[in-house]
Scaffold this active site. Structure first.
Site: not given
Ligand code: AMP
Ligand code: MG
Length: 493
Positions: A89, A91-92, A124-125, A175, A251-252, A261
């Site tokens: 989901g 997360g940030r 940390d979002g 974006r 998820d990407n 992403d």
């Molecule tokens: P990503 O690898 O950037 O595609 O992210 C994979 C998952 O980790 C997704 O659910 C993102 O929302 C979550 N995520 C990545 N970085 C953060 C962050 N700094 N805080 C919270 N969730 C994160």
């Molecule tokens: Mg992603």
């Protein structure tokens, strides 16, 4: 008509509450504008001057939510490096809402780095300035190269530090995307055996991206075939410019067929089918040459999720979905072979012409010739006069290139085309400028260490016209010197 604030027209937020969490962006201490993308704002019908002013800045930073926005964090799952994670989901990130642009296309407007949500899982979002600038530069470069992608509308500094391996300046990226629906969005509901939600999501995605699938005998199957076709075309386009996504988790993978992403992504300098840059990709799962296989693997995860919608009889559903998946390699090969042939000015992609193109790639791989420069230099190597020097000098063994070029010119001689037209056609498919890793790193270093955004602006300017020669910008076309070489890229957090 151009309005000041974005005119939202939200559809995803009309879906049931279990599709998302309603969540406002978390305000930040001291927003400061880094840049807005004026042409993109115009396309969205947003007044760029409003967006760059105090009201726009407050929205971009998450400190103010426009009236018609319905900010949500979307739920999704995903396979990361082959392993299922049932809940990921946003997360940030929050989706502020959808905007129908001046061309009538519906686009998501999302803030990334906008604070914690129900899906943050201990994170940390927030986003660091480096990854925000990387995504801005690379996504805009991809758009200018003509590759489907999410776009960067704006980047702002938050005035707050985020803590990674050290404190770094925080930033938020705004974006746009055709949508943020991912293969992992379907997996989320499939894992929960929530067929009602899957049906709603599929209907939504079909209406939004592949409306013709609604008329098919089996809309879910037609949808799968459409997503597969879009992925085949996309991955071919990536590979034709030497792009490595780096983290092709489900998820990407956007079902729209846009690149999404940008984490540890990279463009190759020297041609190497096994190239891997991501620091977290130890097994080379997402290496340059593996990308088509991985796309097909990801599509198989989408197919599994869709099975209950394809047919009530599971065996029949599996057979139908398998037939669609099995078409993928052929579709991909057709797209990339046509592309390789275009890159050497051969319009037809017959067996012999494809073999000729692949022979050049083999030479390039053996000698690690620079991918972008080699293809760009072919325009000047057409005639075989002294102008062919640039191309042959990219090879450790220039005579091996000469031998190939002699065969190539023989083949071209059999086709009837004006040399000037041919050169122009080559330059339209072989960019001079790509976001080379060492340039992207230099942009990030200047911004993070010195708050100097000059290199960022300059690089964006060059990359906005990748197919133009741009006299005076020669150094941006060059591969790194040995001491400038970037061998690893890091994830987008
Ligand atoms: P990503 O690898 O950037 O595609 O992210 C994979 C998952 O980790 C997704 O659910 C993102 O929302 C979550 N995520 C990545 N970085 C953060 C962050 N700094 N805080 C919270 N969730 C994160
Ligand atoms: Mg992603």
């Amino acid at each position: 008509m151009k309005s000041a604030a974005p005119a939202f027209d939200n559809t995803f937020a009309r879906l049931p509450e279990r599709f998302f969490e309603r969540r406002k962006p978390a305000p930040v201490a001291a927003p400061r504008l880094i840049r807005i993308n004026r042409p993109l704002a115009e396309e969205l019908g947003i007044d760029p001057d409003w967006l760059a002013g105090p009201e726009g800045l407050a929205v971009l930073a998450g400190n103010d939510v426009p009236e018609a926005a319905e900010p949500i964090a979307q739920a999704y799952a995903g396979h990361q490096f082959g392993a299922l994670v049932p809940q990921l989901g946003d997360g940030r990130a929050v989706l502020l809402g959808e905007i129908v642009d001046v061309h009538g296309r519906r686009r998501d407007l999302q803030l990334k780095g906008s604070g914690r949500t129900a899906f943050s899982r201990g994170g940390d979002g927030r986003a660091g300035l480096g990854p925000v600038l990387r995504e801005y530069v690379v996504s805009e470069a991809m758009a200018a190269l003509g590759i489907p992608t999410t776009r960067a509308l704006a980047a702002v500094m938050t005035g707050e530090a985020v803590f990674r391996d050290r404190p770094v300046p925080g930033a938020v990226l705004a974006r746009t995307a055709a949508s943020h629906i991912r293969v992992g969005t379907f997996e989320y509901f499939a894992i929960r055996r929530d067929v009602a939600a899957l049906r709603l999501l599929t209907d939504h995605a079909i209406a939004r991206h592949y409306p013709e699938a609604a008329q098919a005998e089996r809309p879910a199957l037609a949808f799968l075939a459409s997503v597969a076709a879009a992925q085949a075309a996309l991955i071919a386009k990536w590979m034709l410019v030497g792009f490595i996504h780096g983290v092709m988790n489900t998820d990407n993978t956007a079902i729209s067929g846009e690149t999404i992403d940008y984490g540890p992504c990279a463009f190759m300098d020297g041609y190497d089918p096994g190239a891997v840059f991501s620091s977290i990709d130890h097994g080379g799962r997402y290496a340059y040459g593996n990308q088509p296989r991985i796309a097909q693997w990801n599509l198989a995860r989408l197919a599994e999720a869709l099975l209950p919608l394809i047919d009530h009889d599971q065996d029949r559903a599996v057979a139908l979905a398998t037939a669609v998946l099995e078409e993928f390699p052929r579709r991909f090969e057709a797209a990339i072979e046509a592309g390789w042939c275009r890159k050497i000015a051969l319009p037809e992609a017959t067996g012999a012409d494809v073999a000729l193109a692949l022979d050049l790639l083999r030479l390039m791989a053996e000698q690690r010739a620079d991918f972008t420069l080699t293809f760009r230099a072919l325009g000047d190597a057409l005639t075989g006069k002294a102008s062919g020097e640039a191309a042959r000098n990219l090879f450790d063994d220039p005579e091996s290139f000469d031998a190939w070029a002699a065969r190539w010119r023989d083949r071209l001689a059999a086709l009837d085309a004006d040399p000037a037209d041919r050169r122009a056609a080559l330059h339209k498919v072989n960019p001079r400028f790509i976001p080379r890793n060492h340039r992207v790193e230099a942009v990030i270093t200047a911004a993070v260490e010195r708050e100097d955004f000059g290199p960022f602006e300059t690089l964006l300017g060059v990359l906005a016209r990748p197919y133009d020669d741009q006299p005076g910008r020669d150094e941006y076309a060059l591969p790194p010197r040995p001491e400038e070489r970037v061998t690893q890229t890091f994830c987008g957090t």
